[in-house]
Design a protein around this motif. Structure first.
Motif, PDB file in Angstrom:
ATOM      1  N   UNK A   1     -10.644  -8.851   5.268  1.00 32.75           N
ATOM      2  CA  UNK A   1     -10.643  -9.873   4.210  1.00 32.75           C
ATOM      3  C   UNK A   1      -9.344  -9.829   3.406  1.00 32.75           C
ATOM      4  N   UNK A   2      -8.916  -8.623   3.076  1.00 28.43           N
ATOM      5  CA  UNK A   2      -7.679  -8.481   2.302  1.00 28.43           C
ATOM      6  C   UNK A   2      -6.487  -9.059   3.052  1.00 28.43           C
ATOM      7  N   UNK A   3      -6.398  -8.736   4.353  1.00 27.51           N
ATOM      8  CA  UNK A   3      -5.259  -9.211   5.156  1.00 27.51           C
ATOM      9  C   UNK A   3      -5.257 -10.737   5.263  1.00 27.51           C
ATOM     10  N   UNK A   4      -6.419 -11.303   5.562  1.00 26.12           N
ATOM     11  CA  UNK A   4      -6.472 -12.758   5.764  1.00 26.12           C
ATOM     12  C   UNK A   4      -6.257 -13.528   4.452  1.00 26.12           C
ATOM     13  N   UNK A   5      -6.756 -12.989   3.361  1.00 24.57           N
ATOM     14  CA  UNK A   5      -6.521 -13.657   2.074  1.00 24.57           C
ATOM     15  C   UNK A   5      -5.037 -13.600   1.712  1.00 24.57           C
ATOM     16  N   UNK A   6      -4.423 -12.452   1.985  1.00 27.75           N
ATOM     17  CA  UNK A   6      -2.979 -12.333   1.705  1.00 27.75           C
ATOM     18  C   UNK A   6      -2.176 -13.260   2.618  1.00 27.75           C
ATOM     19  N   UNK A   7      -2.579 -13.334   3.895  1.00 27.89           N
ATOM     20  CA  UNK A   7      -1.872 -14.237   4.821  1.00 27.89           C
ATOM     21  C   UNK A   7      -1.940 -15.679   4.318  1.00 27.89           C
ATOM     22  N   UNK A   8      -3.074 -16.027   3.746  1.00 24.54           N
ATOM     23  CA  UNK A   8      -3.256 -17.411   3.299  1.00 24.54           C
ATOM     24  C   UNK A   8      -2.455 -17.712   2.037  1.00 24.54           C
ATOM     25  N   UNK A   9      -2.436 -16.752   1.113  1.00 23.47           N
ATOM     26  CA  UNK A   9      -1.846 -17.059  -0.197  1.00 23.47           C
ATOM     27  C   UNK A   9      -0.503 -16.366  -0.456  1.00 23.47           C
ATOM     28  N   UNK A  10      -0.232 -15.275   0.219  1.00 26.59           N
ATOM     29  CA  UNK A  10       1.048 -14.592  -0.007  1.00 26.59           C
ATOM     30  C   UNK A  10       1.425 -13.821   1.256  1.00 26.59           C
ATOM     31  N   UNK A  11       1.809 -14.601   2.285  1.00 24.02           N
ATOM     32  CA  UNK A  11       1.874 -14.051   3.636  1.00 24.02           C
ATOM     33  C   UNK A  11       2.854 -12.892   3.813  1.00 24.02           C
ATOM     34  N   UNK A  12       3.974 -12.913   3.094  1.00 24.87           N
ATOM     35  CA  UNK A  12       4.973 -11.870   3.368  1.00 24.87           C
ATOM     36  C   UNK A  12       4.503 -10.481   2.941  1.00 24.87           C
ATOM     37  N   UNK A  13       3.436 -10.419   2.151  1.00 27.01           N
ATOM     38  CA  UNK A  13       2.930  -9.120   1.701  1.00 27.01           C
ATOM     39  C   UNK A  13       1.683  -8.675   2.465  1.00 27.01           C
ATOM     40  N   UNK A  14       1.327  -9.413   3.522  1.00 24.79           N
ATOM     41  CA  UNK A  14       0.037  -9.128   4.163  1.00 24.79           C
ATOM     42  C   UNK A  14      -0.029  -7.738   4.784  1.00 24.79           C
ATOM     43  N   UNK A  15       1.097  -7.203   5.245  1.00 27.07           N
ATOM     44  CA  UNK A  15       1.025  -5.870   5.867  1.00 27.07           C
ATOM     45  C   UNK A  15       0.948  -4.742   4.838  1.00 27.07           C
ATOM     46  N   UNK A  16       1.115  -5.099   3.584  1.00 33.04           N
ATOM     47  CA  UNK A  16       1.008  -4.070   2.534  1.00 33.04           C
ATOM     48  C   UNK A  16      -0.467  -3.810   2.210  1.00 33.04           C
ATOM     49  N   UNK A  17      -1.338  -4.766   2.577  1.00 33.02           N
ATOM     50  CA  UNK A  17      -2.748  -4.709   2.175  1.00 33.02           C
ATOM     51  C   UNK A  17      -3.434  -3.374   2.486  1.00 33.02           C
ATOM     52  N   UNK A  18      -3.408  -2.905   3.746  1.00 33.94           N
ATOM     53  CA  UNK A  18      -4.172  -1.684   4.004  1.00 33.94           C
ATOM     54  C   UNK A  18      -3.709  -0.496   3.175  1.00 33.94           C
ATOM     55  N   UNK A  19      -2.413  -0.438   2.942  1.00 37.47           N
ATOM     56  CA  UNK A  19      -1.878   0.731   2.225  1.00 37.47           C
ATOM     57  C   UNK A  19      -2.085   0.606   0.720  1.00 37.47           C
ATOM     58  N   UNK A  20      -2.012  -0.630   0.210  1.00 35.00           N
ATOM     59  CA  UNK A  20      -2.309  -0.840  -1.209  1.00 35.00           C
ATOM     60  C   UNK A  20      -3.782  -0.522  -1.478  1.00 35.00           C
ATOM     61  N   UNK A  21      -4.647  -0.989  -0.570  1.00 32.46           N
ATOM     62  CA  UNK A  21      -6.082  -0.705  -0.731  1.00 32.46           C
ATOM     63  C   UNK A  21      -6.338   0.801  -0.651  1.00 32.46           C
TER      64      UNK A  21
END
Lengths: 293, 414
Positions: free
Chosen positions: A253-273
């Motif tokens: 969910x975090x990755x897909x929401x980031x891809x939709x609204x702030x795509x360049x940061x989507x790979x940061x999601x797992x590590x930020x979480x």
């Protein structure tokens, strides 16, 4: 609003698949307290088995699922016998396993590179259906739904194993306290070997879907998959395989929401979480208490 | 009179003696072999492209050594070439260590970067710090070429600020107003996207979608849906080969359809792309066709494109792709640099490249670098991949003087 719905449905499907990606790593850690840093490379091997089944022999790649299970037994059992009991007799099995499986992962990566080359390999799109299936008005490729269905089936099978079989009870007993399980006469070695093989088999099954959800499979993909799996496992709960499901969903969910609204940061999601969870709840979302390992 | 003659004789003798001793010193200083240091990636996301470039360079070295070596003007003789190469596994941190090793330990005479902007990015500051000219085959990120330098030359690929200009002009000519741009967050892709956006902006077109994604992005399904919500006519994706594969596969599976789709690597690695995406998935996609798909018959240095294809095929038993050609071209430019530079120093090497710039055409087209080291020649046209039998073929659609056909626009639904 439609974008949000699409991201949520996509995130759930993607997250369920990543639950399968991470669950084998957590099962092995939960039972044996060893960290399989070659987990991603075993997933990649599953991808190559599917590629061979499909491109080389012309069968549907879904046939690679039983082959991956068979491969996990053939490779996993001797690997367990050769490595795990020795590790568990050591003073620091977690750290030693970290180093040892890192080496095994590098060897697998080198061998797959030699066997298949460095280039990307993919599977025929139409093999899992060339259409789209819609839920709540949101259309996703057939392959996503099949990946999610197989992932849910594997997770349910694991849940059934834990809650309805004698071996599953024994596995949970070992996960709770290895020494007590030994004292009660449980064959810890045999149960651990089964868990080890099951962990590799789950990785191999996940690998079959990698070309569909991640575009292609290549020898170098293993390291990234291990890192992502590790983040998912920590988010859910290290040592609790079913916590991985929550971790996978949060990741998807975090990755897909980031891809939709702030795509360049989507790979940061797992590590930020991962960072947030470790700071707020070190035992993970489904963890009962902080580990003091 | 006699005194004068004696003085002249002595002066002549002294001059001859000095010249002889200088020549002797010169000959003594000539190395027994020319060390050309480079890196390649045997694994990782850049492996396929990097290995192609490396094979092209090795092919050049083998060919030149067969003829006795490269002619070095500074020594007035041919010297055999030796390639010193290490595997960076597509890792920038490993590449940094290995570039250092090539410069400091191996003391190579010529330093050649690995494939692409990511693996070249770490070599640019290192080379400048050690006052070594970095021969940059395919690192085209705009950030490398922002100021005057004697230590960088992009030799086999146009700068990223040049690549998308024909594409932007084509979009403006076709009056395609709704353009979506998605790009990898790295020097190579981001600078292309930035240039494209600027050129389109000057033509009055503002992209309806303009977003970066991580260089490692491998899932485009949700991204494509987000793009589709902006109702674009053209979707342009700038990525490396693994990104392009994932993007085109996601598009094929998504059920979405756009009038125009563009990605970079089908024009460079058509075999890899066809193997992974399929002829159907590539049909009607636009790309930059690169040599040897685009051929230069008239060259001023080395083999022309067609002859290179024949020679490479005969030696390596496979058809060369663009990266093979780029690697070979890199060797060729190094060869021309050595036969032009009057002294065997890095600054003279750079000056030699500046001297041959604008006057040299090779199998990749006109070689033209500016004082910042950016390649302004070797332009890429725009082509569309169209179905032909069970396969595909390239139809160059822009610029007009290179066009081989007309684009199928809007692209038909498959």
């Amino acid at each position: 609003m439609e974008l949000l719905e699409y991201a949520i449905v996509g995130g759930i499907l993607y997250g369920v698949f990543f639950s399968l990606v991470g669950i084998g790593l957590n099962l092995i850690f939960g039972v044996m307290r060893i960290i399989n840093l070659a987990h991603g490379q075993f997933i990649v091997l599953g991808g190559y088995v599917a590629w061979l089944v499909s491109r080389h022999f012309g069968f549907n790649p879904l046939w690679s699922i039983p082959l991956s299970v068979a491969g996990a037994i053939v490779v996993g059992w001797p690997l367990y016998a050769a490595v795990v009991p020795r590790l568990q007799r050591s003073d620091d099995p977690e750290m030693l396993s970290f180093i040892l499986f890192f080496g095994i992962g590098q060897m697998i990566e080198a061998l797959t590179g030699m066997a298949f080359g460095a280039d990307q390999r993919s599977l025929p799109s139409e093999a899992l259906g060339s259409g789209n299936i819609g839920v709540l008005g949101q259309q996703f490729p057939d392959s996503w739904w099949i990946a999610a269905a197989v992932s849910v089936s594997c997770i349910l099978a694991l849940y059934g194993y834990f809650s309805h079989t004698r071996l599953g009870y024994a596995t949970r007993a070992i996960m709770a306290d290895r020494d007590e399980a030994l004292a009660t006469g449980i064959s810890v070695d045999r149960v651990s070997a089964i868990a080890f093989v099951a962990g590799l088999a789950l990785a191999g099954i996940a690998g079959m879907f990698v070309p569909y959800l991640l575009g292609s499979v290549s020898p170098d993909l293993g390291g990234e998959l291990t890192t992502t799996s590790f983040a998912i496992v920590i988010i859910g709960s290290l040592g609790n395989p079913l916590g991985t499901v929550i971790g996978g969903l949060v990741f998807g969910l975090g990755t897909m929401l980031m891809q939709t609204y702030y795509s360049s940061w989507s790979n940061v999601v797992p590590y930020a979480l991962l960072l947030i969870i470790v700071l707020i709840r070190p035992s993970g979302l489904l963890g009962k208490e902080a580990r003091h390992a | 009179m006699k005194t004068n003659a004696s003085k002249t004789l002595k002066a002549t003798a002294a001059a001859v003696a000095m010249a002889v001793s200088a020549m002797a010193a010169h000959a003594a200083a000539a190395p027994s072999e020319l060390k050309i240091g480079t890196l390649y990636a045997s694994s990782g996301p850049f492996a396929v492209a990097s290995q192609g470039q490396y094979e092209g360079l090795k092919f050049w070295a083998a060919a030149i050594n067969k003829s006795g070596g490269a002619f070095v003007k500074a020594y007035h003789k041919k010297i055999p070439v030796k390639i010193v190469a290490y595997d960076d596994q597509s890792s920038t941190s490993t590449a940094t260590t290995l570039y250092n090793q090539l410069i400091s330990q191996d003391k190579v005479d010529v330093l050649v970067a690995d494939f692409g902007s990511v693996l070249t990015s770490v070599a640019v500051p290192l080379a400048a710090e050690h006052h070594m000219l970095l021969i940059d085959p395919t690192g085209s990120g705009a950030n490398f070429f922002t100021k005057k330098t004697d230590y960088l030359a992009d030799v086999s690929i146009p700068s990223s600020t040049v690549w998308p200009v024909p594409l932007a002009n084509y979009l403006l000519q076709q009056k395609i107003k709704r353009v979506a741009i998605i790009y990898g967050a790295n020097d190579f892709d981001a600078s292309q996207a930035g240039t494209l956006k600027d050129v389109l902006g000057k033509g009055g077109v503002t992209p309806v979608y303009y977003h970066g994604v991580p260089t490692t992005e491998s899932n485009y399904t949700v991204l494509l849906h987000t793009i589709a919500a902006t109702k674009p006519d053209a979707v342009l994706e700038f990525g490396y080969a693994p990104n392009d594969i994932a993007f085109l596969r996601s598009l094929a599976q998504s059920g979405l359809h756009f009038n125009m789709t563009f990605s970079i690597f089908p024009g460079q690695l058509i075999d890899l792309m066809t193997k992974n995406v399929g002829a159907k998935g590539l049909a009607y996609t636009y790309t930059y066709p690169t040599p040897p798909l685009v051929k230069y018959a008239k060259v001023s240095y080395g083999m022309n494109t067609a002859d290179f294809v024949k020679a490479f095929n005969a030696a390596e038993h496979k058809q060369p792709n663009f990266l093979d050609s780029a690697g070979y071209n890199t060797g060729l430019i190094v060869q021309h640099m050595l036969d032009t530079a009057p002294k065997f120093t890095q600054l003279d090497f750079h000056q030699a490249l500046m001297d041959i710039s604008g006057k040299t055409t090779t199998l990749l087209g006109p070689f033209k670098i500016n004082e910042n080291g950016a390649q302004l020649g070797q332009p890429f046209p725009v082509a569309q991949i169209v179905p032909e039998g069970s396969g595909t073929k390239f139809v160059v659609v822009y610029p007009q003087d290179k066009a081989t056909g007309k684009a199928v626009y809007p692209a038909p639904k498959q």
